[in-house]
Design a protein around this motif. Structure first.
Motif, PDB file in Angstrom:
ATOM      1  N   GLY A  14     -20.524 -24.915  -1.149  1.00 51.63           N
ATOM      2  CA  GLY A  14     -22.102 -25.542  -1.366  1.00 51.63           C
ATOM      3  C   GLY A  14     -23.275 -25.083  -0.410  1.00 51.63           C
ATOM      4  N   MET A  15     -22.881 -25.010   0.990  1.00 53.38           N
ATOM      5  CA  MET A  15     -23.871 -24.747   1.916  1.00 53.38           C
ATOM      6  C   MET A  15     -24.179 -23.248   1.630  1.00 53.38           C
ATOM      7  N   GLU A  16     -23.346 -22.071   1.260  1.00 54.86           N
ATOM      8  CA  GLU A  16     -23.647 -20.900   0.774  1.00 54.86           C
ATOM      9  C   GLU A  16     -24.554 -20.779  -0.167  1.00 54.86           C
ATOM     10  N   LEU A  17     -24.293 -21.500  -1.134  1.00 55.22           N
ATOM     11  CA  LEU A  17     -25.132 -21.680  -2.408  1.00 55.22           C
ATOM     12  C   LEU A  17     -26.615 -22.057  -2.048  1.00 55.22           C
ATOM     13  N   PHE A  18     -26.499 -23.141  -1.301  1.00 59.56           N
ATOM     14  CA  PHE A  18     -27.843 -23.886  -1.049  1.00 59.56           C
ATOM     15  C   PHE A  18     -28.962 -23.013   0.088  1.00 59.56           C
ATOM     16  N   ILE A  19     -28.108 -22.161   0.760  1.00 61.75           N
ATOM     17  CA  ILE A  19     -28.754 -21.107   1.508  1.00 61.75           C
ATOM     18  C   ILE A  19     -29.203 -19.782   0.696  1.00 61.75           C
ATOM     19  N   GLY A  20     -28.180 -19.462  -0.131  1.00 61.76           N
ATOM     20  CA  GLY A  20     -28.288 -18.151  -0.837  1.00 61.76           C
ATOM     21  C   GLY A  20     -28.849 -18.296  -2.327  1.00 61.76           C
ATOM     22  N   ARG A  21     -27.887 -18.263  -3.375  1.00 62.54           N
ATOM     23  CA  ARG A  21     -28.418 -18.222  -4.516  1.00 62.54           C
ATOM     24  C   ARG A  21     -29.324 -19.301  -5.237  1.00 62.54           C
TER      25      ARG A  21
END
Length: 183
Positions: A51-58
């Motif tokens: 979720g953090m990767e999505l939050f920061i990225g896509r």
């Protein structure tokens, strides 16, 4: 009500104490995200890390929700004030008088966001899942919609991961100091 909490009618002093208690409830520390940031690899679940990767990225959430408070402190129009069949809210334009500020509101901090439902400036969204759905659709179209607000296209499992990350922004509350009941 107020009388139950303070055993008296509202006074300026009691109102200040109530506001201070509310502000203390918003502070948090020792969140799973904080612990992960300081090296505890087990602080975040796999789902929260995704979720953090999505939050920061896509998902582009970090374009507005950044820094220690996860807020840029700026005003943005997400369309929430342009709901069909509802009274439109001028937002920042009520202060600036500028047409381009109609429907713009300050980016809220996401610290303790799992504890602060309902969401949006008007409390019109009840759950974090519904907030994700709102942003995933690209907000609500209106003439002043922010350029960062556009459809994302997250799957239901990706939305769940972002919500898991948002829940990991909740930490332990600081101890509440005893206050004198005297004014």
């Amino acid at each position: 009500g107020f009388e139950d909490a303070f055993s008296s009618a509202p006074t300026a002093s009691n109102a200040a104490r109530a506001l201070a208690a509310y502000v203390r409830s918003l502070r948090s520390g020792n969140t799973p995200v904080d612990r992960a940031r300081f090296g505890d690899a087990s602080a975040l679940s796999l789902q929260a890390r995704q979720g953090m990767e999505l939050f920061i990225g896509r998902a582009r959430c970090a374009a507005c929700h950044l820094g220690p408070l996860l807020s840029d402190g700026e005003f943005h129009n997400t369309g929430i004030a342009s709901k069909p069949g509802a009274v439109n809210d001028d937002g920042r334009a009520a202060v600036t008088g500028r047409r381009e500020d109609i429907g713009s509101f300050r980016t809220a901090s996401l610290r303790n966001v799992a504890r602060t439902a309902p969401y949006m400036h008007d409390g019109s969204i009840g759950t974090l899942d519904q907030v994700l759905d709102f942003y995933d659709r690209g907000g609500l179209a209106n003439p002043n919609l922010g350029e960062l607000i556009r459809p994302i296209g997250l799957s239901s499992s990706e939305k769940g991961a972002v919500v898991a990350f948002l829940r990991s922004l909740t930490g332990s509350q600081p101890p509440v100091a005893q206050q004198s009941t005297r004014d």
